[in-house]
Every structure is written in structure tokens, then in C-alpha cells.
Design a protein around this motif. Structure first.
Motif, short mmCIF file in Angstrom:
data_model
loop_
_atom_site.label_atom_id
_atom_site.label_comp_id
_atom_site.label_asym_id
_atom_site.label_seq_id
_atom_site.Cartn_x
_atom_site.Cartn_y
_atom_site.Cartn_z
N ALA A 170 -96.23 60.69 53.10
CA ALA A 170 -97.23 60.38 52.08
C ALA A 170 -98.04 59.20 52.61
CB ALA A 170 -96.55 60.01 50.77
N ARG B 75 -100.78 56.40 52.24
CA ARG B 75 -101.54 55.67 51.20
C ARG B 75 -102.24 54.46 51.81
NH1 ARG B 75 -96.29 56.37 49.19
NH2 ARG B 75 -96.02 57.94 47.55
N TYR C 115 -106.74 58.34 37.53
CA TYR C 115 -105.48 58.16 38.26
C TYR C 115 -104.90 56.77 37.96
CZ TYR C 115 -102.10 58.20 42.06
OH TYR C 115 -100.93 58.14 42.78
N THR D 52 -92.15 52.28 48.74
CA THR D 52 -92.98 53.36 48.18
C THR D 52 -93.76 52.85 46.97
OG1 THR D 52 -91.36 54.98 48.92
CG2 THR D 52 -92.94 55.73 47.28
N ALA E 19 -97.59 52.91 46.58
CA ALA E 19 -98.20 53.66 45.46
C ALA E 19 -99.17 52.77 44.68
CB ALA E 19 -97.10 54.22 44.55
N CYS F 268 -101.62 62.61 50.56
CA CYS F 268 -100.49 62.24 49.71
C CYS F 268 -100.49 63.17 48.50
CB CYS F 268 -100.62 60.78 49.25
SG CYS F 268 -99.29 60.24 48.16
N THR G 286 -100.03 64.07 44.94
CA THR G 286 -99.87 63.27 43.71
C THR G 286 -99.92 64.18 42.48
OG1 THR G 286 -102.16 62.74 43.04
CG2 THR G 286 -101.21 61.41 44.83
N MET H 259 -99.97 62.46 39.42
CA MET H 259 -100.26 61.45 38.40
C MET H 259 -101.23 61.93 37.32
SD MET H 259 -99.11 58.39 38.06
CE MET H 259 -98.54 58.06 39.71
C1 FMN Z 1 -94.26 66.59 43.15
C2 FMN Z 1 -94.70 65.30 43.79
C3 FMN Z 1 -95.46 64.41 43.07
C4 FMN Z 1 -95.88 63.20 43.65
N1 FMN Z 1 -96.70 62.37 42.95
C5 FMN Z 1 -97.13 61.22 43.52
C6 FMN Z 1 -98.07 60.40 42.85
O1 FMN Z 1 -98.54 60.70 41.74
N2 FMN Z 1 -98.47 59.27 43.47
C7 FMN Z 1 -98.03 58.89 44.72
O2 FMN Z 1 -98.43 57.84 45.21
N3 FMN Z 1 -97.15 59.68 45.39
C8 FMN Z 1 -96.71 60.82 44.83
N4 FMN Z 1 -95.87 61.66 45.53
C9 FMN Z 1 -95.45 61.29 46.90
C10 FMN Z 1 -94.01 60.83 46.91
O3 FMN Z 1 -93.92 59.57 46.30
C11 FMN Z 1 -93.50 60.77 48.36
O4 FMN Z 1 -93.53 62.06 48.91
C12 FMN Z 1 -92.08 60.27 48.41
O5 FMN Z 1 -92.04 58.93 48.04
C13 FMN Z 1 -91.47 60.38 49.81
O6 FMN Z 1 -92.30 59.73 50.75
P1 FMN Z 1 -92.70 60.48 52.09
O7 FMN Z 1 -93.38 61.76 51.67
O8 FMN Z 1 -93.60 59.54 52.82
O9 FMN Z 1 -91.42 60.72 52.81
C14 FMN Z 1 -95.48 62.88 44.98
C15 FMN Z 1 -94.73 63.80 45.72
C16 FMN Z 1 -94.36 64.99 45.14
C17 FMN Z 1 -93.58 66.00 45.97
#
Ligand code: FMN
Length: 225
Positions: A24, A26, A77, A109, A113, A169, A171, A173
Motif C-alpha cells: 500500500a 501512501r 475521504y 500503517t 494512513a 493503495c 481504500t 474509506m
Molecule cells: C479491503 C481493504 C480496505 C483498505 N482500506 C484502506 C483505507 O481506507 N485506507 C488506507 O490507507 N489503506 C487501506 N487499505 C490498505 C491496508 O491498510 C494495507 O493493505 C495493509 O495495512 C497492509 O499493508 P501493505 O499492503 O503495505 O502490506 C485497505 C486494504 C484492503 C485490502
């Protein structure tokens, strides 16, 4: 494919590195650099190579590049992040992770975020993968099949983006504000289901590392649960 900002060739990534280091993104979204729409078309073409239930393509990608619309989406958001998400028990702010490595990762994270919430209004591109027609209320079996067709397609899009030096990423949200999002981007919310909202930008720097995850054996059940 074009090279990343740092001049490396992300398309040369091996498959194992690609699937274990696509994070992800950011903090490393480059807010200043434009994204060529041709790259996004390539990513969608690659995304559509994912498996499709009954060989039916059902995932559509709304690509938002208009700064005014992005600003508006980013403000929604941010409001959700500051309101609903900060107070949520399952989110990153009020949860207690028992494993110290997981807790440390969650803190990072959370900070990352916070950063995304602050800059979502300024990313160069927002992609909203959508499903039509909408899921039938209460029909869980149907939803399982239909969403299972969308998710690999969206993840393929994110992998394809990484190969082109683009960070993404996933999201969720804004899903509680679907109707407002729909109005900004001209979606008919009675017909079209939003699946998630993905900021897209060239990433800064070159490498990403695998994340800490618990051992695989904790997640495997051999022959019986
Ligand atoms: C269903 C889903 C919803 C998510 N929603 C958000 C979000 O609204 N905002 C955000 O910053 N990251 C969001 N994420 C990213 C996750 O926080 C992130 O994938 C997780 O912390 C693991 O980090 P990595 O993907 O870097 O390993 C989401 C991921 C998934 C799979």
C-alpha cells in the motif's frame, strides 16, 4: 512501459518480488508528477486478464484525473478518516495488537494512513473500480461470486501499476459515502456498485520490501480444520 521516476525499470521485477513487495503506497505517492493515461489503459488491459466467474467481465474502472473532482473526493475521504475511522474499534486507532511486531507495523500503517488522508485531495489520479449491476441486497452467495470476479481484477490492476512505476493503495474509506462519490463522478448509484477507491501516482524511490507477516503454518489447515 515507461521507467519510474528514479530511472529504474520496475517492469523487470520478477514475479516473486512483484507479489511479495507490492505494498500500500501512501507516503511515496509522487503528487507532482503527471500520470500518462496510456499507462492507465495498459494497467486496465492487464487487469482484465484476471479470472472471471463464468467468463463474464464485470469490473469497470472509473479513472478520475480532473483535479476538482479529486479534491472533492479527497475531502470526503478525509472526513470519513477523521470521523468514522478514528473512532472505529477495528481500525488502526483503537485496536490492540497482541504481537509486538504487528503492533509496530500497525503504528507505521496508521501514520502512513494519516498521510494519505491529508493528501488524497492532491493525488494525480483516483481509480474507482465498479461493478454493475449492483449486488442484490441480502444475497450473500451471489455477492461471493460477483465480488470474487472483481477482486482479482483489481489486484491485477495494482500489480500492473507497480510494474509501470505507479504506486497504489486499496481504500474502502469512502464506501459509506457512495452516493456522494457517485454524484461527483456521474455514477448512477442505483445501478453501479463502487468496490473501492485507489489513489494512483508514480512512486518515489525504487525498492519495496516484503512486509512482516505471521508464519504461513498459522494459516494452513491440512486435510481438516
Ligand atoms: C479491503 C481493504 C480496505 C483498505 N482500506 C484502506 C483505507 O481506507 N485506507 C488506507 O490507507 N489503506 C487501506 N487499505 C490498505 C491496508 O491498510 C494495507 O493493505 C495493509 O495495512 C497492509 O499493508 P501493505 O499492503 O503495505 O502490506 C485497505 C486494504 C484492503 C485490502
Amino acid at each position: 512501459m515507461s521507467d519510474s521516476a528514479a530511472g529504474t525499470a520496475p517492469e523487470a521485477l520478477g514475479a516473486h518480488e512483484l507479489i511479495t513487495t507490492t505494498r500500500a503506497v501512501r507516503r511515496r505517492l509522487d503528487l507532482e508528477r503527471e500520470v500518462d493515461p496510456g499507462l492507465l489503459e495498459e494497467c486496465v488491459a492487464d487487469a482484465l486478464q484476471a479470472p472471471q466467474g463464468s467468463n463474464l467481465m464485470r469490473t469497470e474502472f472509473l479513472v478520475v484525473r480532473d483535479p476538482d473532482r479529486i479534491d472533492h473526493l479527497g475531502r470526503i475521504y478525509r472526513e470519513e478518516f477523521d470521523g468514522f475511522y478514528r473512532a472505529s474499534d477495528v481500525g488502526l486507532f483503537n485496536r490492540v495488537d497482541s504481537d509486538p511486531r504487528h503492533a509496530a507495523q500497525s503504528r507505521r500503517t496508521r501514520d502512513s494512513a494519516e498521510h494519505l488522508a491529508a493528501v488524497m485531495s492532491r493525488v494525480p489520479v483516483i481509480v474507482i473500480p465498479c461493478l454493475t449491476p449492483r449486488l442484490a441486497e441480502g444475497d450473500v452467495l451471489n455477492a461471493k461470486h460477483r465480488l470474487a470476479t472483481v477482486y482479482p481484477t483489481v489486484w491485477n490492476f495494482m500489480l500492473a501499476a507497480r510494474l509501470r512505476g505507479l504506486g497504489t493503495c486499496w481504500t474502502g474509506m469512502t464506501l459509506g459515502r457512495e452516493d456522494e462519490v457517485a454524484e461527483i463522478v456521474g455514477i448512477d448509484p442505483t445501478q453501479v456498485e463502487q468496490v473501492c477507491m485507489i489513489p494512483v501516482a508514480h512512486y518515489t524511490g525504487t525498492t519495496f520490501r516484503p512486509a512482516w507477516r505471521p508464519p504461513a503454518e498459522e494459516f494452513i489447515h491440512w486435510d481438516q480444520w
